[in-house]
Design a protein around this motif. Structure first.
Motif, PDB file in Angstrom:
ATOM      1  N   UNK A   4     -15.361  11.459  -5.932  1.00 20.38           N
ATOM      2  CA  UNK A   4     -15.496  11.415  -4.578  1.00 20.38           C
ATOM      3  C   UNK A   4     -14.455   9.964  -3.699  1.00 20.38           C
ATOM      4  N   UNK A   5     -13.459   9.619  -4.716  1.00 16.30           N
ATOM      5  CA  UNK A   5     -12.923   8.714  -4.273  1.00 16.30           C
ATOM      6  C   UNK A   5     -11.656   9.043  -3.209  1.00 16.30           C
ATOM      7  N   UNK A   6     -11.423   8.887  -1.993  1.00 13.47           N
ATOM      8  CA  UNK A   6     -10.364   9.519  -1.592  1.00 13.47           C
ATOM      9  C   UNK A   6      -8.650   8.497  -1.373  1.00 13.47           C
ATOM     10  N   UNK A   7      -7.751   8.143  -1.338  1.00 17.90           N
ATOM     11  CA  UNK A   7      -6.841   7.256  -1.693  1.00 17.90           C
ATOM     12  C   UNK A   7      -5.887   8.039  -0.889  1.00 17.90           C
ATOM     13  N   UNK A   8      -5.674   7.231   0.190  1.00 18.82           N
ATOM     14  CA  UNK A   8      -4.481   7.277   1.341  1.00 18.82           C
ATOM     15  C   UNK A   8      -2.986   6.920   1.023  1.00 18.82           C
ATOM     16  N   UNK A   9      -2.105   7.147   0.687  1.00 21.71           N
ATOM     17  CA  UNK A   9      -0.781   7.314  -0.196  1.00 21.71           C
ATOM     18  C   UNK A   9       0.639   7.103   1.191  1.00 21.71           C
ATOM     19  N   UNK A  10       1.383   6.277   1.228  1.00 21.79           N
ATOM     20  CA  UNK A  10       2.502   5.993   1.559  1.00 21.79           C
ATOM     21  C   UNK A  10       3.310   6.808   0.736  1.00 21.79           C
ATOM     22  N   UNK A  11       3.494   8.018   1.149  1.00 23.69           N
ATOM     23  CA  UNK A  11       4.676   8.717   0.028  1.00 23.69           C
ATOM     24  C   UNK A  11       6.059   8.373   0.434  1.00 23.69           C
ATOM     25  N   UNK A  12       6.697   7.100   1.265  1.00 21.62           N
ATOM     26  CA  UNK A  12       7.728   7.302   2.079  1.00 21.62           C
ATOM     27  C   UNK A  12       7.912   5.576   1.501  1.00 21.62           C
TER      28      UNK A  12
END
Lengths: 350, 350
Positions: A4-12
């Protein structure tokens, strides 16, 4: 355990983004199959990359934005005009409770400034610090601050000791980490006011920290303590000096081997051993500087990171969340408060 | 070229004194056959050692004293009660013009304090700095301050740049050394006030120094500049971090070789190459931290120095005298003065 861990990634963010970000997430997903990713950035570029990885596609959402923070942008500039950037939106996701952690290989100063403003510091912590862990002769150690705060007072250093202690527990898995304060000598009278005052406070019985005392530069590689606390000016220079010295010694080794026929023969036999050594010192293994002291988990990957390196930065973020880093920080600050001690100077008691 | 140079030696300073001091002088005499030594210390111990070396006996005088500064003495204590110590008498010899240089492997703080009080700083230099040179990927570089001044302002840093520049000319033999200021980034806005102001002054056209700008920790090993200027807190930690990292990498290499049969075979072949490498990084080669900015030449050898190491510290002192270090410093300060610039902030012009 990363359920259930959600990781926000700066894809740029990063020199090789978005390709290495997507592939890094793919590698990290093998380690933590229950993690979910939010990819912030140019959908037109991210989607085709994502299509290569079936499993990742099922566990990732794409959040489109055309803006990105440039590597040259000043922190103030990024704060002002980067509100729709991939980096900012990823941080916002954490602030809004939609993600647990943010990972970016983008502009360090911008990431620090935005995280500070958007995520804010934990009550009791005045300034966030940048931390990283690295190999030593006795295992692994953490050092902070690595450059977020060029000037630090005793309050900051005591708070950094607390943050480093909890980081060593949650990410390195140590039960009772030993904390040292970086100085120019081990005697009580050495150094400037800030380190002396911080040491006096860390030596108090009410301090929950296992304090070793002062350590010197050569104690970093020796692994004398698990956590090394220092101001951001000294920490940044010590870390980069160590990195530069590793390169220097390896370069000298290489030229020593090349210098003679026997050396070249020896190299052929020892190649496996040398590759193992390279693995042990591989900076990619230690990728992921963490901003500690914020009300959210923010991890900075090296700008030049490759996919494996970026996956390691993601792992640090997952470890921090899975092992309850933020809860432990809050608990420790409360315990300090209950004991009548505070990581701030007790000017009233003087 | 070392004709007529007189070196005052603190025969009682260092873990292995006086044996290694006498043998170190013997080794140095082979390099500089025209040097003369004054040995300060316990005559009863020095004479029998000296008797072993005929040539040295002819070129050395013994100056008896029963007192010596202990390794644990605080600088203030040594100043107060060490007036008849071997260290103090050796420094006095320089102040009185009886010797050109003093070399000691004794208590660093005491040597610094006594040298400062007895020899005094050159007019135009507020505080002396501790400097040392070390190997880099491109040759050798000098760094200062290494711990004499824990807190430094812009004036101090600009003066250190001047001292480092002249040291690189006289001891490393460089024609136009390039000077860098240690900081946490290369952009003009990075760092604290003291480094920014010092950089602005070193960038002025009237500055006689070839100024590179800011350098970072990894530039130390890379040899980006010939002279690295920093405050004593940062410099001490950077130097010791580099030393500790060299030990760490060598330890890792050793265990990598030991780890497998092929590695052990490879080691046998590569042994010569590895010994050459060890020679290149041998800290004994770089023994001799120098106190710059005083009206006399004072060199500090490592406390644990052996005879070879101590001979290298003597060599640094001889080089400084033979190449006119003190005259060059005075000339440069005069030239600055004539140009209307001064290593001090020009508050009147603001």
């Amino acid at each position: 355990m990363a359920e259930g861990i959600v990781i926000a990634l700066d894809a740029m963010g990063g020199d090789h983004a978005p390709e290495m970000v997507v592939r890094g997430a793919h590698i990290a997903l093998k380690r933590f199959p229950h993690v979910h990713f939010q990819l912030f950035g140019d959908e037109g570029k991210i989607r085709p990359l994502l299509a290569k990885y079936k499993k990742l596609s099922r566990r990732a959402t794409v959040h489109h934005t055309e803006e990105a923070v440039s590597g040259e942008a000043k922190p103030s500039q990024a704060l002002r005009s980067g509100r729709r950037s991939s980096m900012r939106l990823a941080i916002d996701a954490v602030a809004e409770g939609k993600a647990h952690c943010v990972v970016s290989a983008g502009n360090t100063g911008a990431l620090m400034a935005m995280s500070k403003v958007v995520l804010r510091t934990v009550p009791g912590i005045d300034r966030p610090a940048m931390a990283s862990y690295f190999p030593t002769r006795r295992g692994e150690s953490v050092m902070l601050d690595l450059g977020a705060n060029v000037e630090c007072d005793a309050d900051n250093l005591v708070q950094f000791a607390l943050l480093g202690d909890v980081f060593a527990r949650t990410v390195l898995g140590l039960v009772q980490p030993v904390v040292g304060l970086l100085n120019v000598g081990s005697e009580e009278l050495k150094g400037h006011d800030a380190v002396r005052e911080a040491a006096a406070r860390l030596r108090e019985n009410s301090s929950p920290i296992s304090f070793y005392g002062f350590v010197e530069g050569d104690d970093i590689g020796a692994g004398t303590v698990d956590v090394i606390v220092t101001d951001g000016f000294t920490g940044n220079i010590a870390l980069k000096t160590a990195e530069g010295t590793v390169k220097l010694v390896i370069e000298f080794f290489r030229s020593a081997f090349r210098h003679s026929m026997l050396g070249r023969i020896g190299y052929l036999f020892a190649r496996g051993a040398l590759n193992r050594l390279r693995g042990r010192l591989d900076p990619r293994k230690y990728n992921g500087a963490v901003f500690l002291g914020l009300q959210g988990i923010a991890v900075k990957s090296h700008g030049g990171a490759d996919a494996l390196s970026f996956a390691n930065a993601i792992s640090v973020a997952v470890d921090m969340k899975a092992n309850g880093f933020l809860d432990k920080i809050r608990e420790d600050l409360q315990r300090l408060h209950a004991h009548g001690t505070s990581p701030k100077a007790q000017s009233a008691a003087v």
